[in-house]
Design a protein around this motif. Sequence first.
Motif, short mmCIF file in Angstrom:
data_model
loop_
_atom_site.label_atom_id
_atom_site.label_comp_id
_atom_site.label_asym_id
_atom_site.label_seq_id
_atom_site.Cartn_x
_atom_site.Cartn_y
_atom_site.Cartn_z
N ARG A 139 0.74 -1.14 -0.10
CA ARG A 139 -0.05 -0.05 0.03
C ARG A 139 0.68 1.34 -0.12
O ARG A 139 0.65 2.37 -0.77
CB ARG A 139 -1.05 -0.11 1.08
N ARG A 142 2.55 1.59 -3.90
CA ARG A 142 1.75 1.76 -4.95
C ARG A 142 0.69 2.92 -4.77
O ARG A 142 0.49 3.58 -5.82
CB ARG A 142 0.81 0.40 -4.98
N GLU A 143 0.21 3.10 -3.73
CA GLU A 143 -0.78 4.28 -3.52
C GLU A 143 -0.15 5.69 -3.48
O GLU A 143 -0.56 6.41 -3.97
CB GLU A 143 -1.61 4.14 -2.10
N ALA A 267 0.50 6.59 3.37
CA ALA A 267 -0.21 5.58 4.09
C ALA A 267 -0.17 5.30 5.62
O ALA A 267 0.77 5.63 6.07
CB ALA A 267 0.07 4.26 3.45
#
Length: 326
Positions: A139, A142-143, A267
């Motif tokens: 997370r 990629r985010e 994140a």
Amino acid sequence: MWNYDLFKRAITLSYKRFRRILAGEIMEQRLANSLIMTVNEKNFIEAALLSDLRVDGRRPFDYRKLSISFGREDGSSEVQLGNTRVMGFVTGQLVQPYRDRPNEGTLAIYTEFSPMADPSFEAGRPGESAIELGRIVDRGLRESRAVDTESLCVISGKLVWAIRIDLHIIDNGGNLVDASNVAALAALSTFRRPECTLGGEDGQEVIVHPPEAREPLPLIIHHLPVAVTFAFIGKENVVVIDPTHHEEAVMGGSMTATLNTNGDVCAIQKAGGEGVLQSVIMQCLRIASVKSGDITSKIKSAVESYNTERSLRKIKRHNPPAGYKH
């Protein structure tokens, strides 16, 4: 009084539970609970933290010693955080892209927990803890769009590079998330994919050049999202950074904040049932911003040293011809 229906229901539920265990569907205990500790040991850890002391001598917001090393192959790293050791390996292959993103490559993370690292780890299919670890690291990467996936496209809609990160847990000394995150970032920073060109009669034939013919290309990484984990321990919710395996065994919850050197929050992952005040979360984010900057500097310094050694290895040294004099 004997209740046949109740007995039959109990037997049925036990059988279903047994089937679920065999299928690997029952959630594993959290790694923190795998360490058996006495009540006195837990009380000692909590009492020491109330005096801003930890069993390993650190202050609440002190990080353990972090070391980063690399193998001789591009895209391999080994990270040691205290007694925690994680190895990362990055590979790539040409695949067909997803239909909704024809111009982008892919990035996937896989984790492997070895029983040698911790007796609670089981060999075979990944358990809930392994999946959760992979998701947290994934997370943050990629985010935040840390890796430029568009640069991995070879032919739009036909061929793109699929980058795979394999994380192997060697020793579990606590805080696997941060160690795995650094291992992934270090391996990605030193990975190089073969250069591809188009040829053939129609100009659509992909030619993959070996490293001997053309220098492989590094990934385009915009920033390094670094994970920093906090543990909340005791009734007073004492906050400590980089928890050890012993501290994970007594914590009521944890929070992992992934930030880059710009201070951007990429994140946040909150685990455990204990609630945390907003002021405490903001304090953790301020501390994580400083720690992520320090860790980023260590990663870049280690990668720079690796690239220097790699360049020196590639220099061809020829023996001087016979009779040659300076």
